[in-house]
Design an enzyme around this catalytic site. Structure first.
Site, PDB file in Angstrom:
ATOM      1  N   GLU A 178      28.571 -12.712 104.626  1.00 42.49           N
ATOM      2  CA  GLU A 178      27.790 -11.799 103.339  1.00 42.49           C
ATOM      3  C   GLU A 178      29.124 -11.514 102.711  1.00 42.49           C
ATOM      4  OE1 GLU A 178      24.591  -9.804 104.271  1.00 42.49           O
ATOM      5  OE2 GLU A 178      23.482 -11.750 104.959  1.00 42.49           O
ATOM      6  N   GLU A 297      21.026 -17.529 108.039  1.00 37.81           N
ATOM      7  CA  GLU A 297      20.545 -16.400 108.495  1.00 37.81           C
ATOM      8  C   GLU A 297      18.816 -16.716 107.494  1.00 37.81           C
ATOM      9  OE1 GLU A 297      21.820 -11.996 107.763  1.00 37.81           O
ATOM     10  OE2 GLU A 297      23.591 -12.561 108.901  1.00 37.81           O
TER      11      GLU A 297
END
Length: 505
Positions: A178, A297
């Protein structure tokens, strides 16, 4: 909720009408040093269920039942401040550090080698991630050498000194986590990340050309840089990576169950957008190789992120962070997510539910017990039954109205067929909160000689959940399989239901 048109549904299947082979890695998990996922989750030497390595045997048994094909580790936001050398070597010499990501105290008693042992214990592929925040490209390369190189050089010899003379042979690697997010330690803009990831990937591959690399994609569809981030990073790294990551957490903060149960529309849109980006970058770069998607995720996560909830750990060891209690509607959203995975097997090859234990997880532990949340069951059933190839299913369904998505079909469906075992599976979610839906199953090529089993979970209350006091409130039950006549079978699907059929063809 009333149905907008005729209440009968029809599902048409043909084992010759396929989407793509199903990657087993779609049924993978994720473990981060967050909350009690590691400590008091999979690793708890003080538990009466601990084995000689401190791993909880009751948790291992449930993870084996789910049969995760890969496990991503060690993060997550934790990754971007993690020094992997802290977690190897003699435990009494490992430092205790503050984890800035989750504001907890990290003891480093569980690290890379313990994770490899854990993966072997549940027969899953390790999927390691390298720190692209505070870490350097040299740190990333060193970790690949430590894990995968034969003895004879510094970091391979260090692994041997730690008790592991044979290489771990870790195949799957994530190049950061991320990095588009301002919350990320060492956040980078897309061009900066692309340059760093490209050079890290080169060094990592020079240590082991056989590894498969996952590039950081947008951390959510709500990011202002989505999908431009994805385009830039992919253009810079296309020749160095094999997969591009996508993250998404579903919510129902508005308490709009009708719209929440239609979130598969957003999941589909996310895949469709990134598929377009992949095609564009491949064409723009004049490349002959493909890069696929890794949804590494995904889960429902919103009840334990409200301001009144202690979201960070206040510098404690293994605090109770983000321990969601999943209900029936959450399980139906998870089942639809897995349906989306099967409908996009041509481009989606990896998916990791976040996380495996305690923290936003299907499994919850106390000192001496484990609880299977509602979401455990669809994940386990898809992992068990979906194999071979995904089928391109034609569905005629009644519709219902949602505030967020407008007119939506009541049924959400996927199917698979495995030629090697001659076994098939159909997965059906009835989104209606109040209506039974009669459904006809039509096989257009070869009908099964029998429907061997039908697993069904349903209920009248979308908020119903399992607890330690009542662990069987929402679980699948076996119902009588319908008979097949002239290539057709009929069923009545209850409202708020997930149904999985096993077929013998």
């Amino acid at each position: 909720m009333s149905l907008a048109d005729s209440s009968k549904a029809e599902i048409y299947l043909d084992i010759n009408r396929v989407t793509s082979p199903i990657s087993p890695l779609l049924f993978s998990g994720f473990l981060e040093h967050m909350g009690r996922a590691i400590y008091e989750g999979i690793y708890d030497p003080s538990s009466p269920h601990a084995d000689a390595n401190g791993l909880r045997t009751d948790v291992l048994a449930l993870l084996r039942e789910v049969n995760y094909r890969a496990m991503r580790y060690p993060g997550g936001n934790f990754l971007s401040g993690y020094r992997w050398l802290d977690g190897v070597g003699p435990r009494d010499q490992r430092p205790r550090r503050r984890d800035l990501a989750w504001q907890t105290l990290e003891t480093n008693q569980f690290g890379t080698n313990e994770f490899i042992e854990f993966c072997r214990a549940i027969n899953t592929e390790p999927m390691l991630a390298v720190n692209m925040g505070t870490g350097t490209i040299q740190d990333a390369a060193n970790l690949v050498e430590y894990c995968n190189a034969p003895i004879g050089t510094q970091y391979a010899d260090l692994r041997a000194a730690h008790g592991y003379p044979d290489p771990h042979q870790v195949k799957y690697w994530c190049v950061g986590n991320e990095m588009d997010g301002p919350w990320q330690i060492g956040h980078l803009e897309a061009p900066e990340y692309g340059a760093k990831a490209r050079e890290a990937a080169k060094m990592m591959r020079w240590h082991d050309p056989s590894i498969k690399l996952v590039l950081c994609g947008s951390s959510s569809t709500g990011m202002p840089t989505y999908p431009e981030w994805d385009r830039i990073a992919l253009e810079m790294c296309w020749e160095q990576v094999d997969y591009h990551s996508m993250h998404y957490y579903a919510t129902n903060r508005e308490n709009d169950t009708a719209s929440y149960l239609a979130l598969a529309a957003e999941f589909e849109s996310f895949v469709d957008t990134l598929t377009g980006v992949l095609r564009y970058v491949k064409a723009k770069n004049r490349s002959k190789r493909d890069v696929f998607l890794s949804w590494d995720e995904w889960n429902v996560w919103y009840k334990a992120t409200r301001p009144e909830v202690d979201f960070r750990g206040d510098w404690k060891e293994a605090p109770h962070l983000s321990e969601e209690v999943y209900n029936l509607e959450d399980a139906l959203v998870v089942a639809q997510w897995l349906n989306v995975f099967l409908r996009h097997t041509d481009v989606l090859k990896i998916a990791c539910v976040a996380q495996a234990v305690n923290t936003i997880s299907p499994i919850h532990t106390t000192r001496d017990r484990v609880l299977k949340h509602t979401t455990y069951y669809p994940i386990m059933l898809f992992s068990k039954l979906a194999s071979g190839t995904a089928l391109d299913v034609a569905v005629k369904s009644p519709h219902y109205q949602t505030q967020k998505f407008g007119d939506m079909p009541v049924l959400d469906v996927s199917a698979s067929y495995d030629e090697s075992t001659r076994a098939g599976a159909i997965f059906i979610v009835n989104r209606s909160q109040s209506e039974n839906v009669p459904v006809e199953l039509h096989w257009q090529d070869r009908a099964p000689w029998k429907i061997a089993a039908v697993h069904q979970m349903s209920g009248s209350d979308p908020k119903a959940f399992n607890s330690l006091e009542n662990p069987g409130e929402i679980v699948p039950i076996m119902i009588t399989p319908p008979t097949i006549e002239d290539g057709c079978a009929q069923m009545l699907l209850p409202p708020l239901s997930f149904t999985a059929l096993e077929m013998c063809l």
